[in-house]
Design a protein around this motif. Structure first.
Motif, mmCIF file in Angstrom:
data_model
loop_
_atom_site.group_PDB
_atom_site.id
_atom_site.type_symbol
_atom_site.label_atom_id
_atom_site.label_comp_id
_atom_site.label_asym_id
_atom_site.label_seq_id
_atom_site.Cartn_x
_atom_site.Cartn_y
_atom_site.Cartn_z
ATOM 1 N N LEU A 218 0.542 -0.836 0.029
ATOM 2 C CA LEU A 218 -0.309 0.026 -0.031
ATOM 3 C C LEU A 218 0.791 1.495 0.182
ATOM 4 C CD1 LEU A 218 -2.529 1.555 0.967
ATOM 5 C CD2 LEU A 218 -2.297 1.119 2.697
ATOM 6 N N GLN A 219 1.638 0.852 1.097
ATOM 7 C CA GLN A 219 2.326 2.530 1.000
ATOM 8 C C GLN A 219 3.462 2.612 -0.700
ATOM 9 O OE1 GLN A 219 5.252 1.159 4.172
ATOM 10 N NE2 GLN A 219 4.744 2.986 4.993
ATOM 11 N N ALA A 220 3.244 1.693 -0.982
ATOM 12 C CA ALA A 220 4.172 1.637 -2.306
ATOM 13 C C ALA A 220 3.827 2.081 -3.692
ATOM 14 C CB ALA A 220 5.063 0.278 -2.494
ATOM 15 N N ARG A 221 2.809 1.586 -3.406
ATOM 16 C CA ARG A 221 1.436 1.672 -4.924
ATOM 17 C C ARG A 221 0.707 3.220 -4.410
ATOM 18 N NH1 ARG A 221 -3.465 0.564 -3.154
ATOM 19 N NH2 ARG A 221 -4.297 -1.210 -2.255
ATOM 20 N N GLY A 222 0.548 3.258 -3.219
ATOM 21 C CA GLY A 222 -0.515 4.859 -2.802
ATOM 22 C C GLY A 222 -2.239 4.442 -2.135
ATOM 23 N N PRO A 223 -2.519 5.076 -1.831
ATOM 24 C CA PRO A 223 -4.193 5.074 -1.536
ATOM 25 C C PRO A 223 -4.549 5.306 -2.575
ATOM 26 C CG PRO A 223 -3.356 7.218 -0.578
ATOM 27 C CD PRO A 223 -2.072 6.751 -1.128
ATOM 28 N N ARG A 224 -5.722 3.907 -2.855
ATOM 29 C CA ARG A 224 -6.847 4.263 -3.784
ATOM 30 C C ARG A 224 -8.425 4.385 -3.640
ATOM 31 N NH1 ARG A 224 -5.711 -2.102 -5.509
ATOM 32 N NH2 ARG A 224 -4.069 -1.393 -6.847
ATOM 33 N N ASP A 225 -8.636 5.057 -2.127
ATOM 34 C CA ASP A 225 -9.233 5.925 -1.428
ATOM 35 C C ASP A 225 -9.727 6.135 -0.324
ATOM 36 O OD1 ASP A 225 -9.476 2.988 -0.132
ATOM 37 O OD2 ASP A 225 -10.733 2.356 -1.272
ATOM 38 N N LYS A 226 -10.290 6.915 0.904
ATOM 39 C CA LYS A 226 -10.134 7.144 1.545
ATOM 40 C C LYS A 226 -9.901 6.132 2.838
ATOM 41 C CE LYS A 226 -13.263 11.482 0.763
ATOM 42 N NZ LYS A 226 -14.641 12.406 1.296
ATOM 43 N N THR A 227 -10.900 4.942 2.447
ATOM 44 C CA THR A 227 -9.761 4.171 3.853
ATOM 45 C C THR A 227 -8.833 4.060 3.558
ATOM 46 O OG1 THR A 227 -12.347 3.208 3.199
ATOM 47 C CG2 THR A 227 -10.728 2.048 4.834
ATOM 48 N N GLU A 228 -7.824 3.415 2.386
ATOM 49 C CA GLU A 228 -6.796 3.627 1.789
ATOM 50 C C GLU A 228 -5.800 4.451 2.808
ATOM 51 O OE1 GLU A 228 -6.119 2.020 -1.471
ATOM 52 O OE2 GLU A 228 -6.470 -0.419 -1.043
ATOM 53 N N GLU A 229 -6.089 5.225 2.577
ATOM 54 C CA GLU A 229 -5.341 6.854 3.153
ATOM 55 C C GLU A 229 -5.460 7.354 4.790
ATOM 56 O OE1 GLU A 229 -7.646 10.307 1.613
ATOM 57 O OE2 GLU A 229 -6.910 9.544 -0.479
ATOM 58 N N LEU A 230 -6.648 6.351 5.716
ATOM 59 C CA LEU A 230 -6.714 6.677 6.907
ATOM 60 C C LEU A 230 -5.931 5.476 7.209
ATOM 61 C CD1 LEU A 230 -8.285 7.150 9.172
ATOM 62 C CD2 LEU A 230 -9.623 5.554 8.861
ATOM 63 N N ARG A 231 -6.620 3.740 7.100
ATOM 64 C CA ARG A 231 -4.634 3.354 6.994
ATOM 65 C C ARG A 231 -3.512 3.741 7.148
ATOM 66 N NH1 ARG A 231 -5.231 -2.010 2.886
ATOM 67 N NH2 ARG A 231 -3.355 -2.585 4.983
ATOM 68 N N LEU A 232 -3.205 4.609 6.295
ATOM 69 C CA LEU A 232 -1.849 5.010 5.925
ATOM 70 C C LEU A 232 -1.358 6.438 7.437
ATOM 71 C CD1 LEU A 232 -1.156 5.618 1.915
ATOM 72 C CD2 LEU A 232 -0.176 3.918 2.991
ATOM 73 N N GLU A 233 -2.777 7.431 7.497
ATOM 74 C CA GLU A 233 -2.441 7.786 8.046
ATOM 75 C C GLU A 233 -2.583 7.133 9.860
ATOM 76 O OE1 GLU A 233 -4.607 11.708 10.034
ATOM 77 O OE2 GLU A 233 -5.509 10.997 8.456
ATOM 78 N N LEU A 234 -2.986 5.975 10.310
ATOM 79 C CA LEU A 234 -2.853 6.015 11.744
ATOM 80 C C LEU A 234 -1.659 4.836 11.368
ATOM 81 C CD1 LEU A 234 -6.956 4.235 11.771
ATOM 82 C CD2 LEU A 234 -5.165 6.170 13.060
ATOM 83 N N TYR A 235 -1.188 4.509 10.604
ATOM 84 C CA TYR A 235 -0.036 3.709 10.834
ATOM 85 C C TYR A 235 0.989 4.017 11.530
ATOM 86 C CZ TYR A 235 3.571 1.014 8.428
ATOM 87 O OH TYR A 235 5.344 0.324 8.377
ATOM 88 N N GLU A 236 1.342 5.642 10.198
ATOM 89 C CA GLU A 236 2.581 6.265 10.569
ATOM 90 C C GLU A 236 2.526 7.051 11.861
ATOM 91 O OE1 GLU A 236 2.208 9.292 7.396
ATOM 92 O OE2 GLU A 236 2.994 7.895 5.889
ATOM 93 N N LYS A 237 0.810 7.448 11.836
ATOM 94 C CA LYS A 237 0.188 8.524 13.122
ATOM 95 C C LYS A 237 1.108 7.116 15.122
ATOM 96 C CE LYS A 237 -1.640 11.608 12.048
ATOM 97 N NZ LYS A 237 -2.644 12.326 11.564
ATOM 98 N N VAL A 238 0.623 5.529 14.833
ATOM 99 C CA VAL A 238 0.356 4.810 15.910
ATOM 100 C C VAL A 238 2.243 4.855 16.083
ATOM 101 C CG1 VAL A 238 -0.260 2.609 16.253
ATOM 102 C CG2 VAL A 238 -1.664 3.908 15.221
ATOM 103 N N ASN A 239 3.129 4.130 14.750
ATOM 104 C CA ASN A 239 4.100 3.614 14.980
ATOM 105 C C ASN A 239 4.849 5.526 15.035
ATOM 106 O OD1 ASN A 239 4.503 1.118 14.280
ATOM 107 N ND2 ASN A 239 4.458 1.864 12.092
ATOM 108 N N ALA A 240 5.117 6.196 15.514
ATOM 109 C CA ALA A 240 5.620 8.001 15.585
ATOM 110 C C ALA A 240 4.849 7.692 16.974
ATOM 111 C CB ALA A 240 4.996 8.758 14.487
ATOM 112 N N LEU A 241 4.659 7.140 17.677
ATOM 113 C CA LEU A 241 4.299 7.177 18.849
ATOM 114 C C LEU A 241 5.275 5.929 19.971
ATOM 115 C CD1 LEU A 241 0.178 5.714 19.356
ATOM 116 C CD2 LEU A 241 1.415 8.100 20.628
ATOM 117 N N GLY A 242 6.093 5.705 19.352
ATOM 118 C CA GLY A 242 7.482 5.288 19.739
ATOM 119 C C GLY A 242 7.437 3.640 20.696
ATOM 120 N N ILE A 243 6.440 3.360 20.343
ATOM 121 C CA ILE A 243 6.280 1.851 21.786
ATOM 122 C C ILE A 243 7.185 0.761 21.369
ATOM 123 C CG2 ILE A 243 4.208 0.549 22.626
ATOM 124 C CD1 ILE A 243 2.119 2.200 21.582
#
Length: 507
Positions: A218-243
Motif C-alpha cells: 500500500l505504501q509503495a502504490r499509494g492509496p486508492r480511496d479514503k479508507t486506504e488514506e486513513l490506514r496509511l495515516e494511522l500506520y504512520e501516527k501509531v508507529n510515531a508513538l514510539g512504543i
C-alpha cells in the motif's frame, strides 16, 4: 447443484488447520516483520524482533507452538446456500469436535485455556472448547472457512467506544493505543471496525485481522480511496508513538492497520479496535465436497537469515540459586541478563490461592524466600522436552498481588511480559525488588533454556499450577529496577522524541 459436505471433512479440516496455525506464521507476517527488523534502530526492539523471528522459524521446523498461549479459537464460516451437511450434529458441535481433535493431538498437544464458567468456578474444559463461531449464508455451493487462535494477552486489549459523530477517529486511536500498554505483544496489527452497532463493530474489527498484511504494498502504490488514506495515516501516527516491539521503544509498533466499515445510525459512531499479537495465527480454506482441506506449508526460505543467540559479551550471567536481594538491587534498567538455576512459576489462579492461604494463616506449598517467580502457563512437553513452549504472560494481571508477594513471601524478583502498573512499580521500589521481562511471542525459544520442570504446588490448576523450572541462560531484560525506573516508560518516551525528528520511511 447441491454440494454435500461430510461431517468428518469439516472436523478434520478444522483440526488440521488448528495444528497448522499453531506452528506456522502467515507468510505475510514473516515478510513484514523481517522488513521491520531490517529498519529497526532501537537495539532493545531489534533484539526482541530477532527473538520473535528466530522463534518463528524454530516453531515451523519443530512443529511446536509459536506461543504457549495457543488461544481461543474463532471460526468464521461462509456457507453457500447450495450446500448441505451430511451430519446430525450442529455446526457448533462439528467445529468444537475439530477444535478438540486439534488441541489434543498427541504429536503437538496445545494448551487448553478455555474455562467453562467465566464468572464463578472458572473450570478448564481441558480441550479448549467451545470455539467462537460466526456463520454467514452466501450464494454458492462451497463452504469458506477462516480460523484463528486468539491469545488472551492481545484479546484482553480489545477496545470499544461509542464516539459522537463529530469525534475524530484518529484522535481516539492515538489516545487509546498507548493506554493498551504492551501486553498485546507488538509488533502486530490493529483491526478497526467502524459503524453498525456495538456488536457489529467488534465483529468487523476481529474479521479484519484475517486479511493479509499488505502495508508495504500500500505504501509503495499509494492509496486508492479514503479508507486506504486513513490506514496509511494511522500506520504512520501509531508507529510515531514510539512504543516499539514489546513496548521497549522503537520504530515499529504495528505492521499494518485494517479497517472495516458498515452503515450506522445517524446519532452513532461505534468504533472497535482489536490487536493481533506477535503470535498472529490464522488460516483460510474452502470445502467443496471433495474431501478435507489441505493447507500448504510455507517454505523455510520465507524466513529471513536471523538466528538469535545469547550475547555473552553484553549480558550478565545470573545464578538464581545464590541470588541475593543486594544483587537484585544492583541491576540497571534495560540491562540484559542470562538466568541459570531454579525458579518458581505462578500466574493468576496461583496468586489468588496464595492470597487466600496467607489470609487464613495456612502454610504455602513452596517457600518463595529469595526466589524468583516466572509468570507462565506452559504447554505440555512431548518427546524429550522438559516443558513445552513457555513464554511469559501479561504481568499487569499480577500487579494487585505484587505487594503481598514481596512483603509476605520473601520473593525478590519477578519475570513476565510487558509493563507493570503504578501499584506494582511502587511495591518493587519499596522492597528493592526488580521486574524482568522475557519476550512475548518467543515461547519455543524460551523453552529451550528450561532444562527441567516439575509441579511443586496447586497441581489441580493444570497449566496454572506452580512449577519449579531449572533454566540455563534464559534471556531477560531488567524492565523495572529497584529504584522503580521502568523501561516501558523511558523507552517509548525516548523513541517518540527520536521519531519526531526522523523523516517518515516509505517502502
Amino acid at each position: 447443484m447441491t454440494t454435500t459436505i461430510k461431517e468428518d471433512d469439516l472436523i478434520q479440516s478444522i483440526a488440521d488447520g488448528i495444528q497448522f496455525i499453531s506452528y506456522y506464521h502467515p507468510t505475510d507476517y514473516i515478510r513484514h516483520l523481517a522488513r521491520a527488523y531490517e529498519r529497526e534502530e532501537s537495539p532493545a526492539a531489534k533484539d526482541a524482533i530477532a527473538q520473535i523471528l528466530t522463534n518463528s522459524r524454530m516453531s515451523a521446523e519443530g512443529r511446536r507452538p509459536i506461543c504457549q498461549d495457543t488461544g481461543i479459537v474463532n471460526v468464521f464460516m461462509k456457507i453457500g446456500m447450495d450446500v448441505r451437511f451430511d451430519t446430525q450434529r450442529t455446526l457448533q458441535e462439528l467445529c468444537d469436535e475439530g477444535v478438540r481433535r486439534g488441541y489434543l493431538n498427541p504429536e503437538n498437544p496445545l494448551r487448553a485455556s478455555v474455562l467453562a464458567d467465566p464468572l464463578f468456578e472458572r473450570k478448564n474444559t481441558k480441550d479448549n472448547t467451545p470455539c467462537i463461531l460466526n456463520v454467514e449464508l452466501v450464494p454458492g455451493d462451497k463452504v469458506d472457512v477462516q480460523i484463528a487462535s486468539k491469545g488472551g494477552g492481545s484479546e484482553n486489549k480489545s477496545k470499544f467506544a461509542m464516539l459522537n459523530p463529530s469525534d475524530s477517529l484518529v484522535d481516539w486511536v492515538l489516545k487509546t493505543v498507548p493506554a493498551m500498554g504492551a501486553g498485546w505483544c507488538p509488533p502486530g496489527m490493529l483491526g478497526i471496525g467502524i459503524g453498525g452497532t456495538a456488536e457489529k463493530a467488534m465483529l468487523m474489527a476481529k474479521q479484519s485481522l484475517m486479511e493479509d498484511i499488505d502495508m508495504y504494498e500500500l505504501q509503495a502504490r499509494g492509496p486508492r480511496d479514503k479508507t486506504e488514506e486513513l490506514r496509511l495515516e494511522l500506520y504512520e501516527k501509531v508507529n510515531a508513538l514510539g512504543i516499539g516491539a514489546q513496548g521497549l521503544g522503537g520504530l515499529t509498533t504495528v505492521l499494518d492497520i485494517k479497517i472495516k466499515m458498515f452503515p450506522t445510525h445517524a446519532a452513532s459512531k461505534p468504533v472497535a479496535m482489536i490487536p493481533n499479537c506477535a503470535a498472529t495465527r490464522h488460516a483460510h480454506f474452502v470445502l467443496d465436497g471433495s474431501g478435507p482441506a489441505h493447507l500448504q506449508a510455507p517454505a523455510l526460505s520465507e524466513w529471513p537469515d536471523v538466528h538469535w543467540a545469547p550475547d555473552y559479551n553484553k549480558s550478565r550471567k545470573i545464578d538464581l540459586d545464590t541470588l541475593t536481594k543486594e544483587e537484585v538491587a544492583s541491576w540497571k534498567p534495560g540491562q540484559t541478563l542470562l538466568l541459570s538455576g531454579k525458579m518458581l512459576t505462578g500466574r493468576d489462579a496461583a496468586h489468588k490461592r496464595i492470597q487466600d492461604m496467607l489470609a487464613k494463616g495456612e502454610k504455602l506449598p513452596v517457600d518463595f524466600a529469595n526466589r524468583v517467580i516466572y509468570y507462565v502457563g506452559p504447554v505440555d512437553p512431548v518427546r524429550d522436552e522438559a516443558v513445552g513452549p513457555a513464554g511469559p504472560t501479561t504481568s499487569t494481571r499480577m500487579d494487585k498481588f505484587t505487594e503481598m508477594m514481596l512483603a509476605q513471601t520473601g520473593l525478590i524478583a519477578m519475570i513476565g511480559k510487558a509493563e507493570r502498573g503504578p501499584a506494582a512499580i511502587e511495591a518493587i521500589k519499596k522492597h528493592k525488588s526488580a521486574y524482568l521481562m522475557a519476550v512475548g511471542g518467543a515461547a519455543y525459544l524460551v523453552s529451550k533454556a528450561i532444562r527441567s520442570a516439575k509441579v511443586v504446588g496447586f497441581a489441580d490448576l493444570g497449566m496454572e499450577a506452580i512449577y519449579e523450572f531449572e533454566v540455563q541462560d534464559m534471556p531477560v531484560t531488567v524492565a523495572v529496577d529497584a529504584n522503580g525506573v521502568s523501561v516501558h516508560n523511558t523507552g517509548p518516551r525516548e523513541w517518540q522524541a527520536k521519531i519526531g525528528k526522523i523523516p517518515v520511511a516509505v517502502a
